[in-house]
Design a protein around this motif. Structure first.
Motif, PDB file in Angstrom:
ATOM      1  N   SER A 327       0.849  -1.194   0.000  1.00 17.76           N
ATOM      2  CA  SER A 327       0.000   0.000   0.000  1.00 17.76           C
ATOM      3  C   SER A 327       0.884   1.244   0.000  1.00 17.76           C
ATOM      4  N   GLY A 328       0.304   2.341  -0.428  1.00 19.37           N
ATOM      5  CA  GLY A 328       1.086   3.556  -0.617  1.00 19.37           C
ATOM      6  C   GLY A 328       1.650   4.125   0.664  1.00 19.37           C
ATOM      7  N   TYR A 417      12.566  15.839 -14.750  1.00 23.95           N
ATOM      8  CA  TYR A 417      12.726  15.747 -13.298  1.00 23.95           C
ATOM      9  C   TYR A 417      12.211  14.402 -12.777  1.00 23.95           C
ATOM     10  N   THR A 418      12.487  13.323 -13.510  1.00 24.62           N
ATOM     11  CA  THR A 418      11.947  11.996 -13.198  1.00 24.62           C
ATOM     12  C   THR A 418      13.053  10.952 -13.291  1.00 24.62           C
ATOM     13  N   GLU A 458       7.491  12.752  -5.298  1.00 18.87           N
ATOM     14  CA  GLU A 458       6.311  11.899  -5.354  1.00 18.87           C
ATOM     15  C   GLU A 458       6.687  10.599  -6.070  1.00 18.87           C
ATOM     16  N   ILE A 459       6.029   9.512  -5.678  1.00 13.63           N
ATOM     17  CA  ILE A 459       6.222   8.215  -6.336  1.00 13.63           C
ATOM     18  C   ILE A 459       4.963   7.897  -7.121  1.00 13.63           C
ATOM     19  N   ARG A 460       5.118   7.763  -8.414  1.00 11.62           N
ATOM     20  CA  ARG A 460       3.979   7.517  -9.293  1.00 11.62           C
ATOM     21  C   ARG A 460       4.156   6.173  -9.992  1.00 11.62           C
ATOM     22  N   LYS A 468       7.922   5.451 -10.650  1.00  8.27           N
ATOM     23  CA  LYS A 468       8.788   6.569 -10.997  1.00  8.27           C
ATOM     24  C   LYS A 468       8.828   7.551  -9.837  1.00  8.27           C
ATOM     25  N   ILE A 469      10.000   8.118  -9.623  1.00  3.02           N
ATOM     26  CA  ILE A 469      10.172   9.162  -8.607  1.00  3.02           C
ATOM     27  C   ILE A 469      10.255  10.488  -9.335  1.00  3.02           C
TER      28      ILE A 469
END
Length: 631
Positions: A327-328, A417-418, A458-460, A468-469
Motif C-alpha cells: 500500500s502507498g 525531473y523523473t 512523489e512516487i507515481r 517513478k520518482i
C-alpha cells in the motif's frame, strides 16, 4: 550413522499401555475377552494397536489362557479387580475411556462394544466465546474432561448448545487458543482438558499462553541444551517445520488429514518424508517434537493436523506486512483489508485459513507487539492497521535534510525531473560518487526514506506498472524558474534582462536535451505554468510573453519583504479591531480594514506608504510568499 536420543519406553509407552489394558479389561463383563475382540476394542477405543508380545509382558496385569479350541482369552488379574482404583498404576480422576462417563450420551440400542464417538465439529465462534464456556466448565466439572466428548460436557453441565458450522474452525483448535488451559494425555493416552496448573484456578491477572498439543517435550527445546545436538538435529527439525508450514497452509482452513500428509509431502516437495532422518520411528512422534508448530486434532483415523495458534499469528503477520508494504502509505483500514489482500496476495482473504473465525482474535495477538500499530478510527467503527515508524535521531534528521538537498540537485538534471525507482540508487551513486546508505538516515527501505521527504518528491506508478520518482509540482516549478534565470544570465550577461518565453524554452531544450512538459510542472498548459513560477515577473506585449527573473535580485527580495510586512501589520490590526465593541470603532476606517484586501487596494496603500513603486506584475511575481486569489 544416525545418532539420536532413545525414548524412555519404560516410563511412557509401556506404562501407558499397562494403564490402557487394565482400564479396558476393567470395563468389560467378567473382566475377560477373547484376544481378537480385545485387540479390536483396544484399537477402537485408544486409536492405536497393541501386539500380543506386549500383552505377554504384562503378567502382573493380565493373564492369557487358551481354551480347548486353542482360542486365546485375556483376563484381568483377579487381585486387581477390586483394588484397581487405589493401585499406583492408576491416578486419581483419570479416565480410562475416551469419553466423559457423566455426560456422554450413549445410544441405548447399542451395546458396550459398539459405542462410537463423533469427532468434534467445526464451529463459528470467537475465542472469547469459547473461553466463556471453558472456564466455567473447568470450575464445576467433576474430574477430568475428555476432549472427545467436550460438547456433551458443555451441554450437560452448562445447558449450552453448540451449533456445528462447516464454514468455521475445528472446536479443538479454538479451545487450544484459549489462554490458561492445556490439552494433555493422561496415563491411558486419553486427551483431557484441564488448567495449565492443576488444582489451581486461573486468575484473570495470570493468563499465560499455552501451545495446543499433547504434552510432550519438544525436540527443538532439547536442542537448546547442547551445541552438539543443536548443530546436528535442530537444523533438520527447523527445516521440516518450515516444510510442514508451507504444506499445511495450502490446505483449506490450514487443516490436513493425518494420513494424507506423507503423499501430499511427496507430491509437493518431490521427495519422501523419512521420519528416521530426524531421529524418530513414527510420524506422530515427529509431530509431537514439532508441538510448537503443529497441532494434532482428533484421534485414530479422524486425526487431522493444523498449525498452532502462535504459528498462525506469525504467518498472518508476515502476510499482513506484505500487504502494508504494497500500500502507498504503509497502512490499511480493517474494512479494506480483504480487498487489498486479494489484490496483493492473488487469493481471496479467508480468516479461517488462519485458524480463527473472527479477524479480531488474531489481531489481539498483535496488540502488544512492535510489528504493527492498531488504532481505532471513525469513532470506533473501524481499525487502522499501519507499520510503526521509527523515530529518527537528531543526527539522522540532519542527514535527511542534506539528502533532501541532494535530491533536488540530482533531479534537476534528470529528464522531466523523473528517475525510475529501480534506477535511483545507481543514479545517486553515479552523480555523487558514493552510495546511498539507508542506515545513515535511520531507515531499512528506500520507500521509507523517500516518505520522509514526501513533500519534495512523489512516487507515481505508470501504465506499465513501473514506479517513478518525480519532483513535486511546487518544487519542479522552483527548479525550472532557477534554470530559466541561469539561461537568461548566460545569454545576456544579467538575469534582470527581459527575454521571450519561447526563446527561454528553446535554450532549455538545447541545454538539457528535452522539452519540458506542462504536466511536469503540475498543469496542463505551459501558459498556466509560467504564471505559477516563483520570482518570475511576466510582461505581455503583442500577445508575446516576456520573462524577468528576480531570484537573485536583492532589491526585489527587499520589496517582497516590505509587502509581506505590510500585509501582516494590516491583518494584525484588523484582528485586534474585531475584539473592540462596535460602538467604539471609528466608522469608515474600521469597515475598510475589516473588508477583504483587494489587489488594487493593497497596491494603493503600499505605494502611498513607500517610495518604491510596486506594479501588479511584480506583485504576481511574489507568488512564493503572497497569495493572490480571484473570485
Amino acid at each position: 550413522m544416525l545418532v539420536s536420543y532413545t525414548r524412555d519406553s519404560s516410563f511412557t509407552e509401556i506404562n501407558t499401555l499397562r494403564c490402557q489394558v487394565a482400564g479396558l479389561l476393567k470395563d468389560v463383563p467378567y473382566n475377560t475377552l477373547p484376544m481378537y475382540k480385545f485387540r479390536e476394542l483396544f484399537q477402537s477405543r485408544f486409536k492405536t494397536s497393541i501386539s500380543i508380545l506386549d500383552l505377554f509382558k504384562m503378567q502382573d496385569i493380565c493373564s492369557i489362557n487358551s481354551d480347548t479350541n486353542e482360542d486365546k482369552f485375556i483376563s484381568l488379574k483377579p487381585e486387581l479387580v477390586n483394588t484397581l482404583e487405589s493401585s499406583p498404576l492408576m491416578e486419581g480422576l483419570q479416565h480410562s475411556v475416551p469419553y466423559c462417563s457423566i455426560h456422554f450420551k450413549r445410544e441405548q440400542h447399542k451395546g458396550w462394544a459398539e459405542q462410537e464417538i463423533e469427532p468434534l465439529p467445526n464451529v463459528c465462534m470467537t475465542i472469547s466465546e469459547i473461553q466463556k464456556l471453558i472456564y466455567p466448565l473447568l470450575k464445576v466439572h467433576p474430574g477430568d474432561i475428555p476432549v472427545a466428548t467436550l460438547i456433551h460436557c458443555i451441554e450437560g453441565q452448562l445447558n449450552v448448545s453448540i451449533t456445528a458450522n462447516e464454514k468455521g474452525v475445528n472446536l479443538e483448535h479454538l479451545v487450544c487458543c484459549v489462554q490458561g488451559i492445556q490439552i494433555q494425555a493422561n496415563n491411558f493416552g486419553i486427551k483431557i482438558l484441564n488448567w495449565l496448573e492443576p488444582s489451581k484456578e486461573l486468575s484473570s491477572s495470570s493468563a499465560i499462553y499455552v501451545s495446543s498439543n499433547l504434552s510432550s517435550h519438544s525436540a527443538i527445546d532439547r536442542a537448546n541444551s547442547g551445541s552438539y545436538y543443536k548443530n546436528f538435529v535442530a537444523d533438520p527439525l527447523l527445516q521440516i517445520s518450515r516444510e510442514v508450514i508451507e504444506l499445511v497452509k495450502l490446505s483449506p482452513k490450514s487443516t490436513m488429514k493425518f494420513n494424507r500428509f506423507i503423499p501430499a509431502y511427496h507430491n509437493h516437495f518431490g521427495k519422501q518424508c523419512r521420519v528416521a532422518d530426524y531421529g524418530y520411528t513414527k510420524l506422530i512422534e515427529l509431530f509431537e517434537a514439532l508441538s510448537s508448530v503443529v497441532q494434532i486434532m482428533g484421534d485414530g483415523e479422524n486425526r487431522q493436523i493444523t498449525l498452532t495458534h502462535r504459528t498462525q499469528i506469525r504467518r498472518f503477520t508476515s502476510d499482513l506486512l506484505r500487504v502494508l508494504r504494497a500500500s502507498g502509505n504503509n497502512s490499511v483500514l480493517l474494512t479494506q483489508l480483504p480487498a487489498v489482500f486479494a489484490q496483493t496476495q492473488s487469493r481471496i482473504f479467508d480468516v479461517t485459513d488462519y485458524g480463527v473465525c473472527d479477524i479480531v482474535d488474531i489481531l489481539d495477538g498483535l496488540v502488544n507487539s512492535n510489528i504493527v500499530d492498531l488504532s481505532s478510527v471513525q469513532h470506533g467503527k473501524d481499525i487502522l492497521i499501519s507499520m510503526p515508524k521509527r523515530k529518527q535521531s537528531n543526527s539522522e534528521l540532519e542527514k535527511t535534510s542534506v539528502f533532501a538537498g541532494e535530491i533536488v540537485e540530482l533531479f534537476q538534471n534528470a529528464l522531466q525531473y523523473t528517475i525510475l525507482f529501480q534506477k535511483f540508487v545507481r543514479s545517486y551513486h553515479y552523480h555523487f560518487a558514493y552510495q546511498c546508505r539507508l542506515s545513515d538516515y535511520g531507515f531499512l527501505k528506500l520507500t521509507d526514506l523517500l516518505d520522509a521527504i514526501s513533500g519534495l518528491i512523489e512516487i507515481r506508478v505508470s501504465s506499465d506498472e513501473d514506479r517513478k520518482i518525480v519532483l513535486s509540482p511546487k518544487v519542479a516549478r522552483r527548479v525550472f524558474a532557477e534554470q530559466c534565470e541561469d539561461l537568461i544570465r548566460q545569454a545576456t550577461g544579467s538575469s534582470a534582462h527581459c527575454m521571450k518565453l519561447d526563446q527561454v524554452l528553446m535554450m532549455h531544450k538545447k541545454k538539457f536535451g528535452y522539452q519540458v512538459q506542462p504536466k511536469t510542472l503540475g498543469v496542463s498548459e505551459m501558459a498556466m505554468a509560467v504564471e505559477l513560477l516563483p520570482y518570475v515577473e511576466l510582461k505581455k506585449k503583442n500577445q508575446t510573453v516576456w520573462l524577468i527573473c528576480h531570484n537573485n535580485d536583492i532589491e526585489f527580495r527587499l520589496l517582497c519583504y516590505r509587502a509581506c510586512n505590510h500585509i501582516v501589520q494590516r491583518e494584525g490590526f484588523a484582528t485586534a479591531l474585531t475584539k473592540v465593541p462596535a460602538e467604539m470603532q471609528s466608522g469608515a476606517l474600521s469597515s475598510q480594514l475589516l473588508e477583504a484586501l483587494t489587489k488594487s487596494t493593497f497596491l494603493n496603500e503600499f505605494n502611498s506608504k513607500h517610495k518604491n513603486q510596486l506594479t501588479e506584475e511584480a506583485l504576481l511575481a511574489m507568488r512564493h510568499a503572497i497569495e493572490v486569489s480571484y473570485r
